[in-house]
Enzyme design. Structure first.
Site, PDB file in Angstrom:
ATOM      1  N   TYR A  92       0.833  -1.203   0.000  1.00  0.00           N
ATOM      2  CA  TYR A  92       0.000   0.000   0.000  1.00  0.00           C
ATOM      3  C   TYR A  92       0.868   1.254   0.000  1.00  0.00           C
ATOM      4  O   TYR A  92       2.038   1.218   0.411  1.00  0.00           O
ATOM      5  CB  TYR A  92      -0.965   0.022   1.198  1.00  0.00           C
ATOM      6  N   CYS A  93       0.283   2.352  -0.462  1.00  0.00           N
ATOM      7  CA  CYS A  93       0.893   3.677  -0.348  1.00  0.00           C
ATOM      8  C   CYS A  93      -0.153   4.598   0.267  1.00  0.00           C
ATOM      9  O   CYS A  93      -1.027   4.133   1.000  1.00  0.00           O
ATOM     10  CB  CYS A  93       1.412   4.175  -1.699  1.00  0.00           C
ATOM     11  N   TRP A  94      -0.082   5.901   0.004  1.00  0.00           N
ATOM     12  CA  TRP A  94      -1.011   6.828   0.654  1.00  0.00           C
ATOM     13  C   TRP A  94      -2.434   6.705   0.121  1.00  0.00           C
ATOM     14  O   TRP A  94      -3.379   6.471   0.868  1.00  0.00           O
ATOM     15  CB  TRP A  94      -0.500   8.257   0.507  1.00  0.00           C
ATOM     16  N   SER A 100       2.227   2.571  -5.023  1.00  0.00           N
ATOM     17  CA  SER A 100       1.919   1.160  -4.775  1.00  0.00           C
ATOM     18  C   SER A 100       1.774   0.392  -6.086  1.00  0.00           C
ATOM     19  O   SER A 100       2.160  -0.786  -6.172  1.00  0.00           O
ATOM     20  CB  SER A 100       0.653   1.022  -3.930  1.00  0.00           C
ATOM     21  N   TYR A 121      -3.357   3.862   2.367  1.00  0.00           N
ATOM     22  CA  TYR A 121      -3.349   4.122   3.808  1.00  0.00           C
ATOM     23  C   TYR A 121      -4.481   5.060   4.214  1.00  0.00           C
ATOM     24  O   TYR A 121      -4.998   4.963   5.333  1.00  0.00           O
ATOM     25  CB  TYR A 121      -1.991   4.721   4.193  1.00  0.00           C
TER      26      TYR A 121
END
Length: 339
Positions: A92-94, A100, A121
Site C-alpha cells: 500500500y501507499c497513501w 503502490s 493508507y
C-alpha cells in the site's frame, strides 16, 4: 494479468507480509501495524516528485521519480523477495496510486503475487476512525495514582478478559513521571492505529476493561469518541490508602535515574509550589522515595478528585481495597452492579 485490489477489511484479513512503500517520514507518522517500510521514494525524492506533479503533471512526475530511484529499484526488489511469504505480498501507499502500483509491478516482474489496498493508507485511516464510533462496552478501572490499576488490567488479560491497555500502547503511564523507564511514545496517529487494531480483536458483545485516563497520555491523545464513551461507562473506583500507594510508586520509580526524577518534579513546580518542590527533590536525592511520593500524592489525589467530580456519580462504584486489588473482587463487583 491485473494486480488484485482489496478493500481495507479484506486486505487486513490476508495473512501475508505487508509493505508500506511511502516515504520514511510518512511511515513514522503512522502505518498499519504489521507493515514494513520499503519506500519507493525517500523524503527528498518524494518532495521533488510532488512539485513536478503539481507543476507539470503525472508524466513529468513519473519521469522524475524513475530517474531518481533507478539505483534503488534492485534493492527494493531484493527486499520484497526476502520479506514475501511463498511469493505473497500486500502493498500500500497513501492513496493506492502510483507508488503502490509501481511497487506491485516490480513485485510481479520478480515473480511475486502482490495484492494492493484500494484507497491506500488513507482508507485504513478512515477505517480507524469508523472503529471508534462503534458501541463498545467499556468497564473502567479507576483509582488514585499508585492504586495498581495497570497490574489489575494485566491480571484480567491473563484471565482472557478483553483489555484495552491504553498506557501500554502509548508507552506512558499518564502522570508527569509516566514517560520514565518507558520506550519512546508513538505519534497520536499511530496510537490511534494501535487502538483500532486492538479493538478489532475484540468481541463487541462483551465488556472491555480499560483504565480511567485523561484525554492525553503523555503526548498521545485518546480518540474523542473513545474518551467520551469511557467517561459515560461504569467505573469501579479502587480506594487504596495513600501509604500503600506511595510504597508501590517508590518501588516502581525508585529504579529511575535520580537527576531525571528531580528534573521531572521540577516540571510541575508551579503547581506544586516552589517550597514543596525543593523538599521533594531533597527527599529524592536522599533516596527517601516513599516520603517524596506521599507529598506528590497530595497533588495528584487532588487533581484526580477534580476529574472524578466531572463524572456522573451514578456510574461510580467505590471498592475499598487494603493493598493489592483482588481480581475476583473486581469481577464480582462488576457482575453484581452491571449484570
Amino acid at each position: 494479468m491485473e494486480i488484485p485490489l482489496r478493500n481495507i477489511e479484506d486486505f487486513l484479513k490476508i495473512d501475508s507480509p505487508c509493505i508500506d512503500v511511502r516515504s520514511p517520514s510518512e511511515y513514522a507518522q503512522g502505518h498499519i501495524l504489521e507493515a514494513i517500510n520499503i519506500p519507493l521514494l525517500d523524503d527528498e525524492v518524494r518532495k521533488r516528485v510532488g512539485i513536478d506533479y503539481a507543476q507539470q503533471g503525472r508524466v513529468a512526475a513519473l519521469k522524475t521519480g524513475l530517474s531518481l530511484t533507478s539505483s534503488w529499484v534492485g534493492t527494493m526488489i531484493d527486499e520484497m523477495i526476502r520479506i514475501s511469504s511463498d511469493g505473497q505480498l500486500k502493498i500500500y501507499c497513501w492513496r493506492g496510486g502510483m507508488r503502490s502500483e509501481a511497487a506491485a509491478l516490480l513485485a510481479r516482474f520478480a515473480g511475486l503475487n502482490p495484492v494492493l489496498l484500494s484507497g491506500g493508507y488513507k482508507s485504513f485511516r478512515n477505517y480507524v476512525h469508523q472503529s471508534f464510533i462503534l458501541p463498545w462496552k467499556f468497564m473502567v478501572i479507576g483509582g488514585m495514582t499508585g492504586s495498581g490499576k495497570t497490574e489489575l488490567l494485566s491480571r484480567l488479560a491473563e484471565m482472557h478478559h478483553q483489555v484495552l491497555d491504553l498506557e501500554g500502547l502509548a508507552h506512558h503511564k499518564g502522570s508527569v513521571f509516566g514517560g520514565l523507564l518507558q520506550p519512546p511514545q508513538p505519534t497520536t496517529e499511530q496510537f490511534e492505529n494501535l487502538i483500532c487494531q486492538q479493538l478489532a480483536s475484540f468481541n463487541i458483545e462483551f465488556p472491555i476493561w480499560v483504565e480511567d485516563e485523561s484525554i492525553n497520555i503523555g503526548r498521545c491523545f485518546v480518540p474523542k469518541p473513545i474518551f467520551e464513551r469511557m467517561q459515560a461507562s461504569p467505573l469501579i473506583l479502587l480506594n487504596i490508602p495513600s501509604e500503600q500507594r506511595a510504597e508501590r510508586l517508590a518501588l516502581e520509580y525508585g529504579q529511575a535515574d535520580t537527576e531525571e526524577l528531580v528534573a521531572t518534579v521540577r516540571k510541575i513546580r508551579k503547581r506544586l509550589g516552589f517550597q514543596q518542590t525543593d523538599i521533594i527533590t531533597q527527599l529524592i536525592r536522599q533516596n527517601r522515595f516513599k516520603e517524596a511520593c506521599l507529598m506528590l500524592l497530595q497533588f495528584y489525589d487532588k487533581a484526580y478528585s477534580i476529574s472524578l467530580s466531572r463524572r456522573d456519580p451514578h456510574t461510580i462504584i467505590h471498592l475499598p481495597v487494603s493493598n493489592n486489588p483482588d481480581v475476583e473482587q473486581v469481577l464480582n463487583t462488576a457482575e453484581i452492579n452491571y449484570p
